[in-house]
Design a protein around this motif. Sequence first.
Motif, PDB file in Angstrom:
ATOM      1  N   ILE A   1      23.074 -15.160  14.171  1.00  0.00           N
ATOM      2  CA  ILE A   1      24.143 -15.184  13.180  1.00  0.00           C
ATOM      3  C   ILE A   1      23.509 -14.740  11.872  1.00  0.00           C
ATOM      4  O   ILE A   1      22.724 -15.467  11.264  1.00  0.00           O
ATOM      5  N   LEU A   2      23.817 -13.528  11.436  1.00  0.00           N
ATOM      6  CA  LEU A   2      23.118 -12.916  10.310  1.00  0.00           C
ATOM      7  C   LEU A   2      23.624 -13.405   8.961  1.00  0.00           C
ATOM      8  O   LEU A   2      22.900 -13.351   7.967  1.00  0.00           O
ATOM      9  N   SER A   3      24.856 -13.874   8.935  1.00  0.00           N
ATOM     10  CA  SER A   3      25.423 -14.367   7.680  1.00  0.00           C
ATOM     11  C   SER A   3      26.578 -15.297   8.001  1.00  0.00           C
ATOM     12  O   SER A   3      27.091 -15.332   9.125  1.00  0.00           O
ATOM     13  N   GLY A   4      26.987 -16.059   6.995  1.00  0.00           N
ATOM     14  CA  GLY A   4      28.151 -16.914   7.158  1.00  0.00           C
ATOM     15  C   GLY A   4      27.853 -18.225   7.860  1.00  0.00           C
ATOM     16  O   GLY A   4      26.708 -18.586   8.120  1.00  0.00           O
ATOM     17  N   ALA A   5      28.918 -18.926   8.202  1.00  0.00           N
ATOM     18  CA  ALA A   5      28.836 -20.267   8.782  1.00  0.00           C
ATOM     19  C   ALA A   5      28.334 -20.231  10.218  1.00  0.00           C
ATOM     20  O   ALA A   5      28.462 -19.219  10.906  1.00  0.00           O
ATOM     21  N   PRO A   6      27.769 -21.345  10.702  1.00  0.00           N
ATOM     22  CA  PRO A   6      27.349 -21.406  12.101  1.00  0.00           C
ATOM     23  C   PRO A   6      28.513 -21.422  13.086  1.00  0.00           C
ATOM     24  O   PRO A   6      28.335 -21.128  14.265  1.00  0.00           O
ATOM     25  N   GLN A   7      29.700 -21.757  12.604  1.00  0.00           N
ATOM     26  CA  GLN A   7      30.869 -21.735  13.483  1.00  0.00           C
ATOM     27  C   GLN A   7      31.189 -20.294  13.872  1.00  0.00           C
ATOM     28  O   GLN A   7      31.219 -19.398  13.021  1.00  0.00           O
ATOM     29  N   VAL A   8      31.438 -20.075  15.163  1.00  0.00           N
ATOM     30  CA  VAL A   8      31.846 -18.758  15.666  1.00  0.00           C
ATOM     31  C   VAL A   8      33.264 -18.918  16.209  1.00  0.00           C
ATOM     32  O   VAL A   8      33.488 -19.634  17.184  1.00  0.00           O
TER      33      VAL A   8
END
Length: 273
Positions: free
Chosen positions: A66-73
Amino acid sequence: MKVVKGSIRCDRFLVPYRIYGDKPDTIVCISGAKQTMAVWRSFVKRFVPSFSVVVFDLPGTGRAEILSGAPQVTFEEQQQVLLDVIGDTAKTDKVVLAAASWGTILAAYIAAKYPTKIEKMILGSFGVSTNDTILELIHRGQSAFKTGDVENIAPLMIECFGQYIPESQKQQMISQFSNMDEKELLNFYEHCEFVKTSRDISKLINLREIEAKTLVICGEHDTILDHDGIRAAVTKIPNCVYKLVPDTGHFLHWEKPSILDTYSNFLHSTESA
């Protein structure tokens, strides 16, 4: 065996994949929650003589980044990842999907939304709705996460629905969860939150839109599946066969390797389901 290793940049994710074999017909494998591409090892070995077999890690799992943003996918992001993997690895206009557990929801969604892309589909341990057993498991697992008792999450899962897998695979599951970092654990926590709020996939997926010849296969002793819901769901998929495997739990060919024969008969059959 020819092996192509690569990765795909999917928006804010870097998704690793492997293509085994060089046959024109392609099978894309979609793993369950927190299962890496390694879970398809015996499947790849069985089918690579006849197909090119693609495996990959969903964001938040294994080698995916996950390169950016929240850990939620989000569910929408997972859909796009699967579409990108199909687009980058398929050798023909139509592919076969082979999915397990949570992966079956992604596979069914894509097959319904893009019916011309999918020729055949295996849905193993098809979680059409959440039963009380999995809701209780999620509650206990999230409580363990909140109290920092994360080493008990994998044993809880094994106790609930992994009783029949070999001891070596139980230890692999325990080791995997013990070695997860905070982002991976948060990703899994948020996934469980989504499962709790999505109790009926008929609200997400119009199963009647699926054109692919479909095999739904489940274990008789799978405690986290709503078997009545599955039997109702398969009647909505136009070209579908349903098999309930005796003396088997959630992990199907991990538990009973002979189930690969059932997959093979389905994949090589030219008759309607």
